[in-house]
Motif scaffolding. Structure first.
Motif, mmCIF file in Angstrom:
data_model
loop_
_atom_site.group_PDB
_atom_site.id
_atom_site.type_symbol
_atom_site.label_atom_id
_atom_site.label_comp_id
_atom_site.label_asym_id
_atom_site.label_seq_id
_atom_site.Cartn_x
_atom_site.Cartn_y
_atom_site.Cartn_z
ATOM 1 N N VAL A 56 4.641 -22.639 -43.970
ATOM 2 C CA VAL A 56 3.189 -22.662 -43.793
ATOM 3 C C VAL A 56 2.546 -21.629 -44.712
ATOM 4 N N GLY A 57 1.845 -22.102 -45.722
ATOM 5 C CA GLY A 57 1.125 -21.220 -46.628
ATOM 6 C C GLY A 57 1.792 -21.110 -47.981
ATOM 7 N N ARG A 58 2.967 -20.508 -48.022
ATOM 8 C CA ARG A 58 3.604 -20.245 -49.308
ATOM 9 C C ARG A 58 4.102 -21.535 -49.963
ATOM 10 N N THR A 59 4.689 -22.430 -49.171
ATOM 11 C CA THR A 59 5.157 -23.694 -49.745
ATOM 12 C C THR A 59 3.995 -24.488 -50.324
ATOM 13 N N GLN A 60 2.852 -24.492 -49.649
ATOM 14 C CA GLN A 60 1.697 -25.225 -50.169
ATOM 15 C C GLN A 60 1.209 -24.609 -51.487
ATOM 16 N N ALA A 61 1.235 -23.286 -51.584
ATOM 17 C CA ALA A 61 0.825 -22.626 -52.825
ATOM 18 C C ALA A 61 1.744 -23.017 -53.981
#
Length: 473
Positions: free
Chosen positions: A258-263
């Protein structure tokens, strides 16, 4: 008014701060899981189940953001007698749902492990079964979540107002700004939550907060700066070139779902779309990451201008050629037999359980593999060992393996602001008007260094609370 620090006090995780007003109204700001807790060393048990206070006396929870070290004990608070609401932003509510349900799924497996250990007459010392909630408890808690828009002044009690101010860091993450009146006197507080960084992929910059009497701020990067200075796509392109193109290798990236993978997925999409980079097969090995990505996509209006414009031009933030989401464990393990160059993004970022352990174990001895660490890892974790040079031999799941893979690290995808960002956050407050600054959510030596840094710019009213310490405000 009293403020008690029940979590993230002289450590990073477990954010939990109790505000008690003169009229006996009680507010809990965050209710997070203590990821550093060692059950085997505890000599005394909490006074009320797993909590040091009576949950039935809490009137309200205010949640800064969805990460488990800020939200993970909310179902247990209901289980122990809390009957109030949880105020948060809409995106925090959406991400909190999938994160808490994921925790419940993990808890189900832990229950099985405890049951199996009892059958073998062995006692698990690393788990307190009272902390293990299941899907039913999560759904009961979620029924009481109330979404509040950013920058909307909300009356949470007769003489108290709440405003959520964008904090960056994660979709929906907020600084909590409180205005309360006691005995005719107005008092203001700000709980920072986790402070984001400027120019982060997808997210808006953290926004300034009004002048307050009391500032409670995180300090995760309170003694250091981010190392990576180039743009995310430039750094990632350079590593992919070396790991997957110059040699026919594979790139393994431990990443929080959640968060880093999307970035990272957004950055890869930009590389392939805007830069014409060769689309290499990308396996995203986390059902939680897939669910999170859907929430980011539908919440595009909360993202920064560059992300919104990219979406308008390309219809999707994250979908690109050769992106594959792996759903089942069987599909995850089958990737080990993929013979062509590829990128595997999998959780968790600290390499503490999850599917990433299998990928690291399968590739750590492969000289054609590269392991890219993209963020902070707590001391003692496998991720920490990879980051800190223990690279001749590693033990993974009881198997000693030589480290032949190339280990790289960048911090451009870290969602936490660094020392300069934290200083900027504090400097938004007039040192002659702020009565007290409390440092939380960091390692003790980091807090002490940050306190010294603030003293150097004449912020001298700084406290580093101990767990359970109470202050009259």
């Amino acid at each position: 008014m009293k403020l008690t620090f029940w979590g993230a006090a002289r450590q990073v995780s477990g954010s939990m701060f109790l505000l008690e007003f003169d009229d006996e109204y009680r507010v809990l700001i965050d209710c997070g899981t203590d990821l550093e807790r060692d059950y085997s060393e505890e000599k005394t048990k909490p006074a009320y189940g797993i909590f040091p206070f009576d949950p039935s006396l809490i009137n309200l929870i205010i949640l800064t953001h969805a990460h488990i070290d800020h939200s993970g004990q909310i179902p247990n608070l209901y289980k122990e007698g809390f009957e109030g609401q949880v105020l948060c932003t809409k995106a925090t509510m959406d991400l909190g749902e999938i994160l808490l349900l994921d925790s419940a799924s993990l808890n189900q497996r832990k229950f099985k492990a405890i049951h199996d250990s009892k059958k073998r007459s062995k006692k698990r010392k690393d788990i307190d079964s009272r902390e293990l909630y299941l899907e039913r408890q999560v759904k009961e808690a979620l029924e009481n979540f109330v979404p509040i828009p950013f920058d909307q002044r909300f009356k949470f009690k007769d003489d108290g107002y709440l405003t959520f101010i964008p904090a960056g860091h994660l979709l929906g993450a907020a600084h909590v700004y409180l205005e309360v009146w006691e005995n005719g006197e107005k008092k203001t507080l700000c709980f920072s939550g986790d402070i984001g960084r400027k120019n982060y992929p997808l997210l808006i910059d953290p926004q300034p907060v009004p002048q307050v009497d009391y500032l409670i701020t995180e300090t995760t990067y309170g003694d250091r700066h981010h190392i990576s200075e180039n743009k995310p796509e430039e750094l990632l392109a350079e590593i992919i070139q070396k790991a997957c193109i110059d040699i026919p290798g594979r790139l393994i990236i431990p990443s929080f779902s959640v968060g880093r993978t999307q970035a990272m997925l957004f950055t890869l999409n930009k590389l392939y779309t805007d830069k014409g980079f060769t689309p290499i097969k990308v396996f995203t090995d986390s059902p939680l990451a897939k669910a999170s990505t859907r929430i980011y996509e539908k919440s595009a209006k909360l993202l920064n201008k560059a992300a919104r414009e990219f979406r308008d031009e390309n219809e999707s933030l994250f979908d690109f050629e050769n992106l594959v989401y792996l759903e089942s464990n069987q599909a995850s393990k089958a990737v080990s037999n993929h013979s062509e160059p590829c990128i595997i993004i999998s959780a968790s970022g600290m390499v503490t359980g999850g599917r990433i352990e299998h990928h690291i174990q399968a590739n750590i001895s492969n000289p054609y593999a590269t392991i890219l660490m993209v963020g902070y890892a707590s001391e003692g974790t496998l991720g920490w060992k990879l980051l800190n040079g223990e690279r001749k031999e590693l033990s993974i799941n009881g198997e000693k393996l030589p480290v032949n893979a190339n280990i790289e690290k960048i911090d451009v995808f870290s969602g936490h602001g660094d020392l300069d960002d934290l200083i900027d956050f504090v400097k938004s407050q007039d040192k002659n008007k702020t009565k007290k600054i409390f440092l939380v959510h960091g390692e003790l030596n980091t807090m002490q260094n940050f306190k010294n840094t603030l003293a150097g710019i004449d912020y001298n009213q700084v406290e580093i609370p101990e767990k359970g310490e109470t202050y009259e405000l």
